[in-house]
Design a protein around this motif. Structure first.
Motif, PDB file in Angstrom:
ATOM      1  N   LEU A   1       0.820  -1.215   0.000  1.00  0.00           N
ATOM      2  CA  LEU A   1       0.000   0.000   0.000  1.00  0.00           C
ATOM      3  C   LEU A   1       0.849   1.258   0.000  1.00  0.00           C
ATOM      4  CD1 LEU A   1      -2.800  -1.001   2.540  1.00  0.00           C
ATOM      5  CD2 LEU A   1      -2.983  -0.857   0.051  1.00  0.00           C
ATOM      6  N   ALA A   2       2.075   1.180   0.527  1.00  0.00           N
ATOM      7  CA  ALA A   2       2.937   2.366   0.597  1.00  0.00           C
ATOM      8  C   ALA A   2       3.240   2.908  -0.791  1.00  0.00           C
ATOM      9  CB  ALA A   2       4.238   2.027   1.333  1.00  0.00           C
ATOM     10  N   VAL A   3       3.333   2.029  -1.788  1.00  0.00           N
ATOM     11  CA  VAL A   3       3.616   2.481  -3.158  1.00  0.00           C
ATOM     12  C   VAL A   3       2.444   3.285  -3.692  1.00  0.00           C
ATOM     13  CG1 VAL A   3       4.146   1.735  -5.496  1.00  0.00           C
ATOM     14  CG2 VAL A   3       5.126   0.511  -3.544  1.00  0.00           C
ATOM     15  N   ASP A   4       1.224   2.735  -3.561  1.00  0.00           N
ATOM     16  CA  ASP A   4       0.040   3.439  -4.049  1.00  0.00           C
ATOM     17  C   ASP A   4      -0.256   4.688  -3.236  1.00  0.00           C
ATOM     18  OD1 ASP A   4      -0.309   1.472  -5.970  1.00  0.00           O
ATOM     19  OD2 ASP A   4      -1.621   0.267  -4.694  1.00  0.00           O
ATOM     20  N   ALA A   5       0.112   4.679  -1.981  1.00  0.00           N
ATOM     21  CA  ALA A   5      -0.158   5.830  -1.119  1.00  0.00           C
ATOM     22  C   ALA A   5       0.838   6.955  -1.316  1.00  0.00           C
ATOM     23  CB  ALA A   5      -0.162   5.406   0.348  1.00  0.00           C
TER      24      ALA A   5
ATOM     25  N   ASN B   1       0.044  35.455  -3.897  1.00  0.00           N
ATOM     26  CA  ASN B   1       0.744  34.941  -5.088  1.00  0.00           C
ATOM     27  C   ASN B   1       1.728  33.835  -4.719  1.00  0.00           C
ATOM     28  OD1 ASN B   1       2.514  36.527  -3.685  1.00  0.00           O
ATOM     29  ND2 ASN B   1       3.496  37.396  -5.501  1.00  0.00           N
ATOM     30  N   THR B   2       1.467  33.115  -3.609  1.00  0.00           N
ATOM     31  CA  THR B   2       2.301  31.984  -3.201  1.00  0.00           C
ATOM     32  C   THR B   2       1.429  30.745  -3.030  1.00  0.00           C
ATOM     33  OG1 THR B   2       2.081  32.502  -0.843  1.00  0.00           O
ATOM     34  CG2 THR B   2       3.962  33.480  -2.033  1.00  0.00           C
ATOM     35  N   LEU B   3       2.094  29.598  -2.988  1.00  0.00           N
ATOM     36  CA  LEU B   3       1.400  28.323  -2.827  1.00  0.00           C
ATOM     37  C   LEU B   3       1.728  27.729  -1.468  1.00  0.00           C
ATOM     38  CD1 LEU B   3      -0.185  25.872  -4.130  1.00  0.00           C
ATOM     39  CD2 LEU B   3       2.066  24.977  -4.747  1.00  0.00           C
ATOM     40  N   LEU B   4       0.709  27.275  -0.757  1.00  0.00           N
ATOM     41  CA  LEU B   4       0.888  26.604   0.533  1.00  0.00           C
ATOM     42  C   LEU B   4       0.600  25.125   0.333  1.00  0.00           C
ATOM     43  CD1 LEU B   4       1.347  26.762   3.618  1.00  0.00           C
ATOM     44  CD2 LEU B   4      -1.116  27.133   3.863  1.00  0.00           C
ATOM     45  N   LEU B   5       1.598  24.286   0.639  1.00  0.00           N
ATOM     46  CA  LEU B   5       1.463  22.837   0.469  1.00  0.00           C
ATOM     47  C   LEU B   5       2.086  22.138   1.661  1.00  0.00           C
ATOM     48  CD1 LEU B   5       0.648  20.396  -1.253  1.00  0.00           C
ATOM     49  CD2 LEU B   5       2.872  20.562  -2.406  1.00  0.00           C
ATOM     50  N   ASN B   6       1.248  21.451   2.424  1.00  0.00           N
ATOM     51  CA  ASN B   6       1.711  20.689   3.593  1.00  0.00           C
ATOM     52  C   ASN B   6       2.553  21.549   4.540  1.00  0.00           C
ATOM     53  OD1 ASN B   6       0.460  18.345   2.612  1.00  0.00           O
ATOM     54  ND2 ASN B   6       2.285  17.751   1.460  1.00  0.00           N
ATOM     55  N   GLY B   7       2.109  22.775   4.756  1.00  0.00           N
ATOM     56  CA  GLY B   7       2.773  23.646   5.722  1.00  0.00           C
ATOM     57  C   GLY B   7       3.957  24.414   5.189  1.00  0.00           C
ATOM     58  N   ARG B   8       4.302  24.236   3.919  1.00  0.00           N
ATOM     59  CA  ARG B   8       5.418  24.972   3.323  1.00  0.00           C
ATOM     60  C   ARG B   8       4.912  25.851   2.178  1.00  0.00           C
ATOM     61  NH1 ARG B   8      10.125  20.778   2.047  1.00  0.00           N
ATOM     62  NH2 ARG B   8       8.491  19.202   2.118  1.00  0.00           N
ATOM     63  N   THR B   9       5.535  27.000   2.022  1.00  0.00           N
ATOM     64  CA  THR B   9       5.110  27.936   0.990  1.00  0.00           C
ATOM     65  C   THR B   9       6.094  27.924  -0.177  1.00  0.00           C
ATOM     66  OG1 THR B   9       6.268  29.745   2.123  1.00  0.00           O
ATOM     67  CG2 THR B   9       3.936  29.442   2.620  1.00  0.00           C
ATOM     68  N   TYR B  10       5.551  28.143  -1.371  1.00  0.00           N
ATOM     69  CA  TYR B  10       6.347  28.160  -2.596  1.00  0.00           C
ATOM     70  C   TYR B  10       5.919  29.337  -3.464  1.00  0.00           C
ATOM     71  CZ  TYR B  10       7.293  23.319  -1.222  1.00  0.00           C
ATOM     72  OH  TYR B  10       7.645  22.195  -0.527  1.00  0.00           O
ATOM     73  N   SER B  11       6.881  29.856  -4.210  1.00  0.00           N
ATOM     74  CA  SER B  11       6.612  30.909  -5.185  1.00  0.00           C
ATOM     75  C   SER B  11       6.678  30.314  -6.583  1.00  0.00           C
ATOM     76  CB  SER B  11       7.647  32.035  -5.044  1.00  0.00           C
ATOM     77  OG  SER B  11       7.560  32.635  -3.761  1.00  0.00           O
TER      78      SER B  11
ATOM     79  N   GLN C   1       7.619  18.075  -3.228  1.00  0.00           N
ATOM     80  CA  GLN C   1       6.803  17.243  -2.353  1.00  0.00           C
ATOM     81  C   GLN C   1       5.922  16.301  -3.158  1.00  0.00           C
ATOM     82  OE1 GLN C   1       5.009  18.755   1.286  1.00  0.00           O
ATOM     83  NE2 GLN C   1       5.669  20.821   0.726  1.00  0.00           N
ATOM     84  N   ARG C   2       5.773  15.101  -2.622  1.00  0.00           N
ATOM     85  CA  ARG C   2       4.891  14.116  -3.242  1.00  0.00           C
ATOM     86  C   ARG C   2       3.436  14.455  -2.892  1.00  0.00           C
ATOM     87  NH1 ARG C   2       6.119   8.799  -4.613  1.00  0.00           N
ATOM     88  NH2 ARG C   2       4.390   7.893  -5.792  1.00  0.00           N
ATOM     89  N   ILE C   3       2.573  14.354  -3.874  1.00  0.00           N
ATOM     90  CA  ILE C   3       1.152  14.578  -3.648  1.00  0.00           C
ATOM     91  C   ILE C   3       0.511  13.259  -3.218  1.00  0.00           C
ATOM     92  CG2 ILE C   3      -1.037  15.269  -4.685  1.00  0.00           C
ATOM     93  CD1 ILE C   3       0.872  17.558  -4.378  1.00  0.00           C
ATOM     94  N   ILE C   4      -0.132  13.250  -2.034  1.00  0.00           N
ATOM     95  CA  ILE C   4      -0.807  12.050  -1.538  1.00  0.00           C
ATOM     96  C   ILE C   4      -2.278  12.389  -1.288  1.00  0.00           C
ATOM     97  CG2 ILE C   4       1.318  11.165  -0.505  1.00  0.00           C
ATOM     98  CD1 ILE C   4       0.229  12.026   2.219  1.00  0.00           C
ATOM     99  N   GLY C   5      -3.003  11.438  -0.750  1.00  0.00           N
ATOM    100  CA  GLY C   5      -4.437  11.616  -0.570  1.00  0.00           C
ATOM    101  C   GLY C   5      -4.813  12.775   0.324  1.00  0.00           C
TER     102      GLY C   5
ATOM    103  N   VAL D   1       9.912  11.747  -5.384  1.00  0.00           N
ATOM    104  CA  VAL D   1      10.286  11.472  -3.992  1.00  0.00           C
ATOM    105  C   VAL D   1       9.129  10.780  -3.289  1.00  0.00           C
ATOM    106  CG1 VAL D   1      11.848  13.452  -3.921  1.00  0.00           C
ATOM    107  CG2 VAL D   1       9.472  13.721  -3.177  1.00  0.00           C
ATOM    108  N   GLY D   2       9.416  10.114  -2.188  1.00  0.00           N
ATOM    109  CA  GLY D   2       8.363   9.556  -1.353  1.00  0.00           C
ATOM    110  C   GLY D   2       7.910  10.585  -0.334  1.00  0.00           C
ATOM    111  N   HIS D   3       6.692  10.437   0.126  1.00  0.00           N
ATOM    112  CA  HIS D   3       6.176  11.353   1.151  1.00  0.00           C
ATOM    113  C   HIS D   3       6.874  11.057   2.475  1.00  0.00           C
ATOM    114  CE1 HIS D   3       3.286  14.062   3.035  1.00  0.00           C
ATOM    115  NE2 HIS D   3       3.165  13.165   4.001  1.00  0.00           N
ATOM    116  N   SER D   4       7.545  12.050   3.029  1.00  0.00           N
ATOM    117  CA  SER D   4       8.360  11.830   4.225  1.00  0.00           C
ATOM    118  C   SER D   4       7.710  12.336   5.505  1.00  0.00           C
ATOM    119  CB  SER D   4       9.726  12.521   4.062  1.00  0.00           C
ATOM    120  OG  SER D   4       9.565  13.907   3.824  1.00  0.00           O
TER     121      SER D   4
END
Length: 249
Positions: free
Chosen positions: A93-97, A171-181, A158-162, A230-233
Protein backbone atom coordinates in the motif's frame (compact mmCIF):
# COMPACT_ATOMS: atom_id res chain seq x y z
CA UNK A 1 62.08 -14.70 106.78
CA UNK A 2 58.21 -15.05 106.72
CA UNK A 3 57.57 -11.29 106.73
CA UNK A 4 59.03 -10.45 103.31
CA UNK A 5 57.06 -13.29 101.67
CA UNK A 6 53.69 -12.04 103.00
CA UNK A 7 54.54 -8.51 101.88
CA UNK A 8 55.21 -9.62 98.25
CA UNK A 9 51.82 -11.35 97.92
CA UNK A 10 50.08 -8.36 99.43
CA UNK A 11 51.32 -6.11 96.62
CA UNK A 12 51.30 -8.66 93.76
CA UNK A 13 47.62 -9.66 93.90
CA UNK A 14 46.21 -6.12 93.40
CA UNK A 15 48.55 -5.52 90.44
CA UNK A 16 47.42 -8.74 88.73
CA UNK A 17 43.75 -7.83 89.26
CA UNK A 18 44.32 -4.36 87.82
CA UNK A 19 46.01 -5.74 84.71
CA UNK A 20 43.22 -8.28 84.19
CA UNK A 21 40.61 -5.50 84.38
CA UNK A 22 42.45 -3.38 81.83
CA UNK A 23 42.69 -6.39 79.49
CA UNK A 24 38.94 -7.05 79.70
CA UNK A 25 38.14 -3.41 79.06
CA UNK A 26 40.39 -3.31 75.98
CA UNK A 27 38.87 -6.50 74.58
CA UNK A 28 35.33 -5.12 74.97
CA UNK A 29 36.28 -1.89 73.18
CA UNK A 30 37.90 -3.66 70.24
CA UNK A 31 34.99 -6.04 69.75
CA UNK A 32 32.44 -3.20 69.81
CA UNK A 33 30.32 -5.02 72.30
CA UNK A 34 29.11 -8.54 71.68
CA UNK A 35 25.46 -7.73 72.38
CA UNK A 36 25.29 -4.96 69.70
CA UNK A 37 26.72 -7.17 66.94
CA UNK A 38 24.30 -9.95 67.81
CA UNK A 39 21.34 -7.54 67.65
CA UNK A 40 22.46 -6.20 64.20
CA UNK A 41 22.59 -9.62 62.57
CA UNK A 42 18.78 -10.25 62.51
CA UNK A 43 18.17 -6.77 61.02
CA UNK A 44 20.57 -7.43 58.13
CA UNK A 45 18.94 -10.77 57.40
CA UNK A 46 15.52 -9.11 57.31
CA UNK A 47 16.76 -6.47 54.86
CA UNK A 48 18.16 -9.13 52.57
CA UNK A 49 14.91 -11.07 52.68
CA UNK A 50 12.84 -7.93 51.86
CA UNK A 51 15.14 -7.07 48.96
CA UNK A 52 14.83 -10.60 47.60
CA UNK A 53 11.03 -10.40 47.79
CA UNK A 54 11.12 -7.13 45.86
CA UNK A 55 13.37 -8.66 43.19
CA UNK A 56 11.05 -11.66 42.86
CA UNK A 57 8.00 -9.41 42.49
CA UNK A 58 9.62 -7.23 39.81
CA UNK A 59 10.85 -10.30 37.96
CA UNK A 60 7.33 -11.69 37.91
CA UNK A 61 5.96 -8.39 36.56
CA UNK A 62 8.64 -8.32 33.87
CA UNK A 63 7.85 -11.87 32.76
CA UNK A 64 4.15 -11.00 32.60
CA UNK A 65 4.79 -7.92 30.43
CA UNK A 66 7.10 -9.85 28.11
CA UNK A 67 4.42 -12.49 27.68
CA UNK A 68 1.81 -9.82 26.93
CA UNK A 69 4.04 -8.19 24.29
CA UNK A 70 4.75 -11.56 22.70
CA UNK A 71 1.03 -12.30 22.48
CA UNK A 72 0.36 -9.03 20.68
CA UNK A 73 3.45 -8.71 18.48
CA UNK A 74 4.74 -12.17 17.89
CA UNK A 75 6.10 -14.86 20.10
CA UNK A 76 4.01 -17.58 18.48
CA UNK A 77 3.78 -18.94 14.93
CA UNK A 78 0.26 -17.56 14.42
CA UNK A 79 1.19 -14.11 15.74
CA UNK A 80 4.36 -13.99 13.63
CA UNK A 81 2.41 -14.94 10.53
CA UNK A 82 -0.21 -12.26 11.18
CA UNK A 83 2.46 -9.60 11.74
CA UNK A 84 4.28 -10.62 8.54
CA UNK A 85 1.05 -10.41 6.55
CA UNK A 86 0.30 -6.93 7.92
CA UNK A 87 3.82 -5.75 7.12
CA UNK A 88 3.65 -7.07 3.56
CA UNK A 89 0.27 -5.45 3.06
CA UNK A 90 1.62 -2.15 4.39
CA UNK A 91 4.61 -2.30 2.03
CA UNK A 92 2.34 -2.82 -0.99
CA UNK A 93 0.00 0.00 0.00
CA UNK A 94 2.94 2.37 0.60
CA UNK A 95 3.62 2.48 -3.16
CA UNK A 96 0.04 3.44 -4.05
CA UNK A 97 -0.16 5.83 -1.12
CA UNK A 98 2.87 7.75 -2.33
CA UNK A 99 5.07 6.92 0.65
CA UNK A 100 7.86 5.35 -1.43
CA UNK A 101 9.96 6.97 -4.21
CA UNK A 102 8.88 6.20 -7.76
CA UNK A 103 10.65 6.19 -11.13
CA UNK A 104 9.30 5.97 -14.66
CA UNK A 105 8.31 7.88 -17.81
CA UNK A 106 5.94 10.79 -17.48
CA UNK A 107 5.10 14.43 -17.99
CA UNK A 108 6.26 17.72 -16.44
CA UNK A 109 3.77 20.61 -16.40
CA UNK A 110 4.92 24.11 -15.44
CA UNK A 111 2.64 27.02 -14.54
CA UNK A 112 3.94 30.55 -13.97
CA UNK A 113 2.69 34.05 -13.29
CA UNK A 114 2.56 36.52 -16.20
CA UNK A 115 5.82 38.22 -17.08
CA UNK A 116 6.25 41.85 -18.11
CA UNK A 117 6.86 42.62 -21.76
CA UNK A 118 10.04 44.06 -23.20
CA UNK A 119 9.04 47.53 -22.00
CA UNK A 120 8.34 46.28 -18.50
CA UNK A 121 4.56 46.51 -18.75
CA UNK A 122 1.61 44.16 -18.35
CA UNK A 123 -1.41 44.20 -20.69
CA UNK A 124 -3.48 47.33 -20.06
CA UNK A 125 -6.78 45.52 -19.65
CA UNK A 126 -5.40 43.01 -17.09
CA UNK A 127 -6.33 43.07 -13.42
CA UNK A 128 -3.93 41.74 -10.76
CA UNK A 129 -5.93 38.48 -10.52
CA UNK A 130 -5.49 37.91 -14.27
CA UNK A 131 -1.70 37.83 -13.95
CA UNK A 132 -1.17 35.10 -11.33
CA UNK A 133 -1.67 31.35 -11.10
CA UNK A 134 -4.69 30.49 -8.97
CA UNK A 135 -5.57 27.45 -6.87
CA UNK A 136 -8.20 26.34 -9.38
CA UNK A 137 -5.55 26.28 -12.12
CA UNK A 138 -3.34 23.92 -10.10
CA UNK A 139 -6.29 21.75 -9.10
CA UNK A 140 -7.36 21.51 -12.75
CA UNK A 141 -3.94 20.20 -13.76
CA UNK A 142 -3.79 17.72 -10.87
CA UNK A 143 -7.31 16.39 -11.52
CA UNK A 144 -6.57 15.91 -15.23
CA UNK A 145 -3.35 13.99 -14.50
CA UNK A 146 -5.03 11.70 -11.97
CA UNK A 147 -7.94 11.06 -14.35
CA UNK A 148 -5.45 9.98 -17.03
CA UNK A 149 -4.08 7.26 -14.76
CA UNK A 150 -1.00 8.94 -13.31
CA UNK A 151 0.87 6.51 -11.06
CA UNK A 152 2.31 9.27 -8.90
CA UNK A 153 2.48 13.07 -8.85
CA UNK A 154 4.94 15.46 -7.29
CA UNK A 155 4.58 19.23 -6.96
CA UNK A 156 7.69 21.28 -6.37
CA UNK A 157 9.74 19.01 -4.04
CA UNK A 158 6.80 17.24 -2.35
CA UNK A 159 4.89 14.12 -3.24
CA UNK A 160 1.15 14.58 -3.65
CA UNK A 161 -0.81 12.05 -1.54
CA UNK A 162 -4.44 11.62 -0.57
CA UNK A 163 -4.26 14.22 2.19
CA UNK A 164 -2.34 16.86 0.19
CA UNK A 165 -4.27 20.07 -0.43
CA UNK A 166 -2.46 22.82 -2.37
CA UNK A 167 -3.69 26.25 -1.30
CA UNK A 168 -2.92 29.61 -2.87
CA UNK A 169 -2.22 32.43 -0.43
CA UNK A 170 -1.82 35.64 -2.39
CA UNK A 171 0.74 34.94 -5.09
CA UNK A 172 2.30 31.98 -3.20
CA UNK A 173 1.40 28.32 -2.83
CA UNK A 174 0.89 26.60 0.53
CA UNK A 175 1.46 22.84 0.47
CA UNK A 176 1.71 20.69 3.59
CA UNK A 177 2.77 23.65 5.72
CA UNK A 178 5.42 24.97 3.32
CA UNK A 179 5.11 27.94 0.99
CA UNK A 180 6.35 28.16 -2.60
CA UNK A 181 6.61 30.91 -5.18
CA UNK A 182 6.05 30.41 -8.93
CA UNK A 183 6.88 28.80 -11.21
CA UNK A 184 4.88 25.79 -10.03
CA UNK A 185 6.23 22.50 -11.38
CA UNK A 186 3.94 19.46 -11.45
CA UNK A 187 5.68 16.16 -12.26
CA UNK A 188 3.67 13.02 -13.01
CA UNK A 189 4.63 9.44 -13.87
CA UNK A 190 2.39 7.64 -16.34
CA UNK A 191 1.38 7.61 -19.98
CA UNK A 192 2.45 11.04 -21.21
CA UNK A 193 0.13 10.96 -24.23
CA UNK A 194 -2.90 10.07 -22.13
CA UNK A 195 -2.10 12.78 -19.60
CA UNK A 196 -1.70 15.41 -22.32
CA UNK A 197 -5.06 14.40 -23.80
CA UNK A 198 -6.68 14.73 -20.35
CA UNK A 199 -5.16 18.19 -19.91
CA UNK A 200 -6.46 19.27 -23.32
CA UNK A 201 -9.97 18.07 -22.40
CA UNK A 202 -10.05 19.73 -18.95
CA UNK A 203 -12.31 22.83 -18.84
CA UNK A 204 -10.19 24.46 -16.10
CA UNK A 205 -6.94 23.89 -17.97
CA UNK A 206 -8.54 25.15 -21.20
CA UNK A 207 -9.60 28.36 -19.42
CA UNK A 208 -6.11 28.78 -18.00
CA UNK A 209 -4.60 28.41 -21.49
CA UNK A 210 -6.83 31.25 -22.70
CA UNK A 211 -5.29 33.49 -20.04
CA UNK A 212 -1.87 32.29 -21.16
CA UNK A 213 -2.58 33.66 -24.63
CA UNK A 214 -4.26 36.86 -23.50
CA UNK A 215 -2.26 37.90 -20.43
CA UNK A 216 1.04 36.09 -20.82
CA UNK A 217 0.74 33.49 -18.06
CA UNK A 218 3.29 30.69 -18.29
CA UNK A 219 2.40 27.12 -19.27
CA UNK A 220 4.45 24.25 -20.67
CA UNK A 221 4.11 20.46 -21.04
CA UNK A 222 7.26 18.36 -21.37
CA UNK A 223 7.10 14.55 -21.84
CA UNK A 224 10.17 12.81 -20.40
CA UNK A 225 11.41 9.22 -20.75
CA UNK A 226 12.36 9.00 -17.07
CA UNK A 227 11.17 10.87 -14.01
CA UNK A 228 12.05 10.40 -10.33
CA UNK A 229 9.46 11.18 -7.70
CA UNK A 230 10.29 11.47 -3.99
CA UNK A 231 8.36 9.56 -1.35
CA UNK A 232 6.18 11.35 1.15
CA UNK A 233 8.36 11.83 4.23
CA UNK A 234 6.09 13.74 6.60
CA UNK A 235 3.90 11.88 9.14
CA UNK A 236 0.45 11.04 7.82
CA UNK A 237 -2.22 12.27 10.20
CA UNK A 238 -5.76 11.29 9.36
CA UNK A 239 -8.57 13.47 10.68
CA UNK A 240 -12.21 12.50 10.87
CA UNK A 241 -15.32 14.57 11.34
CA UNK A 242 -17.11 14.15 14.65
CA UNK A 243 -20.82 14.72 15.25
CA UNK A 244 -21.49 17.98 17.04
CA UNK A 245 -23.05 17.80 20.47
CA UNK A 246 -26.49 19.17 21.28
CA UNK A 247 -26.75 22.93 20.93
CA UNK A 248 -28.03 24.70 23.99
CA UNK A 249 -30.53 27.49 23.76
Amino acid sequence: MDKPRRSAWRFGVPVVCLLAGLLLAATHGVSGGGEIRRSDAPRLVDLVREAQKSVNRLTSERDSLVKSVDNHHGGSPSADAALTAITNRSDKLAVDAGMDPLRGPGLVVTLNDAQRDAEGRFPRDASPDDLVVHQQDIEGVLDALWSAGAEGIQMQDQRIIGTSAPRCVGNTLLLNGRTYSPPYIVTAIGDAGAMQAALAASPLVTLYKQYVVRFGLGYTEQPRPQIDLVGHSEPVRMKFAKPAGPVGY
